[in-house]
Design an enzyme around this catalytic site. Structure first.
Site: not given
Length: 573
Positions: A222, A280
């Site tokens: 956002d 990751e």
């Protein structure tokens, strides 16, 4: 023949080397308005879980959930009080985990909203900041400043809130006397975080990991362009607009195109750090930026290879029903995307915009009203729906990814006659009703035409926003499995899109393409798209057969009607 290409190759279908998000069709769910499982009038996570087969049948690839976090709901959940908790309105963390597991069982990815520009004023950090001293670590997490003028009685600068009114609110000191001001680019109850503070950066990375560890596939970010503010917080004499992003016209006192609180270069290092965090985790985790940024080159800086994966194309959304504007936006977007190796990300509506079915039915179908009220021009509902289905065929054949806002697959119009007493959008109140606000696009979906609330609420609880009587004819139980319905039209389009690998194709404008005459036409793989946005019928090309039309009878007699589109394949294919 002019061309525009994505650079992602021409092999139909997704390969193992291509991340899922490059061509995904993502369905936006506004949790409070999607499905209500417990009958309290408010949508919930259990309701979403129950409707997952409906979405799987539709043919989307992923879901994006607007905020469901703990919140006082001053801005419908975009005021987050706890980023790691589910608001009891929507259920529990166990409900979320069950929803995520069920979505994955059905082969659907799940993206959650992240709101990093601001918190709720009820977040523990801001509650601590209220009572802390100026210059304290607690206040350093937010943007506090002394006021200007005698006694600091004037705001620190002249910035205006996106929702209307000043972007600053003054707090009282411990002695009750007026003290410092805090910045809120949105509602007073949404104080902006200070992204120059390492503690803020570390906290949001921790939030990312919390949801990644639970298994989410990505984040919609956002106000991604708003995290960093210009040094010194310089005055800026206009007000930014929701979604449009650019400054409102101010001819007597021209202002820069970008305000000093949006699209600052410093945001990109933040997103590079987040990119490393997502890398990751297995499974091609992704981020999509809500960034009201112009021009296209600035927007696509957010999706360079080491930053986000997608950015909403608001330029395309704002083009409206106009072949020249739409064609230009497609060209500019694909060109800018190709320079950074990113996919296009197409969208026609979301929870912050008047639904395009209604915008396209206005006398000026390129206009972008800030909501529609009973006192305003009322859209032509039938015309708007015809144009919306046409626009869907244009968008869903474009290379890249596409987003569908809940109810779009039903052809839902805006609720344009909401009474003032029912409205809840803070922009309505902060502008004194001058902006009707976004509630009209957030009305609960109609599931069953004959039921109370069209499948919402109970004998004791009505839907949290009232629905118009017209919603009965759009109810899902009148469309699923019904030939010619908008739902089945979308389902057919998504099946063809996937089968022909359109998301990984390339766009080449056809010989028929003539935006000045209202004709938008392009090839993607073997598919030919022809959209007639002009005033009269146009001939269908020889040597092709219609595989999907935007409406019944729109492609009869060898001609394509106005406000209609077709997908065509070569004869014999």
């Amino acid at each position: 023949m002019s061309t525009a290409q994505t650079g992602f190759g021409n092999v139909a279908g997704r390969t193992s080397r291509q991340p899922w998000w490059r061509d995904a069709v993502v369905y936006q769910i506004y949790p409070r308005s999607f499905a209500d499982a417990n009958g309290d009038g408010m949508g919930d996570l259990a309701g979403i879980s129950a409707k997952l087969p409906y979405l799987k049948n539709l043919g989307v690839d992923a879901l994006w959930l607007s905020p469901f976090y703990a919140s006082p709901q001053a801005d419908a959940g975009y005021d987050v009080a706890d980023y790691r908790a589910v608001d009891p309105l929507f259920g529990s963390l166990a409900d979320f985990d069950g929803l995520l597991a069920r979505a994955h069982e059905l082969g659907l990815k799940l993206i959650v909203d992240l709101v990093p520009n601001h918190t709720s004023d009820e977040h523990v950090w801001f509650r601590q900041a209220r009572t802390a001293a100026p210059g304290s670590p607690e206040r350093a997490r937010y943007i506090f400043r002394d006021g200007r003028g005698r006694g600091g009685a004037q705001p620190p600068n002249n910035w205006q809130s996106v929702f209307g009114g000043s972007a600053w609110t003054r707090l009282a000191g411990p002695d009750g006397r007026p003290g410092q001001w805090y910045l809120h680019l949105f509602d007073t109850r949404q104080p902006d975080l200070n992204w120059d503070n390492p503690e803020v950066r570390a906290e949001i990375v921790s939030v990312l990991r919390f949801w990644l560890d639970r298994g989410v596939d990505g984040f919609r970010v956002d106000v991604a362009h708003g995290l960093v503010k210009a040094a010194g917080l310089p005055d800026w004499s206009a007000r930014s607009a929701m979604v449009a992003g650019s400054a409102l016209d101010n001819r007597e006192n021209p202002v820069p195109a970008a305000p000093p609180y949006f699209d600052q270069d410093g945001v990109h290092e933040i997103f590079r750090q987040w990119h490393r965090v997502l890398a990751e985790y297995p499974g091609d985790r992704m981020m999509v930026a809500e960034a009201w940024v112009e021009p296209a080159e600035r927007l696509f800086a957010y999706v360079r290879p080491d930053e986000m994966q997608q950015a909403f194309n608001f330029g395309y959304l704002l083009a409206g029903w106009d072949a020249v504007r739409m064609s230009r936006s497609i060209d500019e977007s694909l060109l800018a995307a190709a320079t950074v190796g990113a996919p296009g990300t197409w969208v026609l509506s979301n929870h912050d915009t008047v639904r395009h079915t209604s915008r396209f039915g206005l006398s000026d179908p390129t206009s972008y009203p800030k909501g529609i009220g009973a006192e305003d021009e009322q859209p032509d509902e039938e015309l708007g729906l015809a144009r919306a289905r046409t626009a869907a065929l244009v968008m869903l054949a474009l290379p890249g990814s596409a987003y569908i806002y809940q109810g779009e697959e039903l052809g839902l119009p805006e609720h344009t006659t909401l009474p003032a007493e029912a409205r809840q959008d803070p922009s309505f109140f902060r502008t004194g009703g001058a902006e009707r606000g976004r509630d009209g696009s957030r009305v609960p979906l109609p599931w069953r035409a004959a039921d109370r609330g069209y499948g919402w609420g109970s004998s004791r609880h009505a839907p949290w926003l009232p629905q118009p009587a017209s919603f009965a004819r759009y109810a899902a139980d009148r469309q699923v499995g019904v030939d010619g319905s908008t739902y089945e039209f979308y389902r057919h389009a998504l099946r063809l899109r996937a089968g022909h690998g359109l998301g990984h194709g390339s766009l080449v404008w056809s010989d028929a393409h003539n935006p000045a005459a209202g004709i938008l036409s392009y090839h993607n793989h073997s598919l030919l798209v022809l959209a007639n946005m002009g005033k009269g019928p146009v001939p269908l090309p020889a040597g092709y057969r219609v595989v999907l039309a935007s409406g019944p009878g729109t492609a009869d007699g060898g001609v394509l009607a106005a406000d209609a589109a077709v997908w065509l394949l070569p004869n014999g294919s």
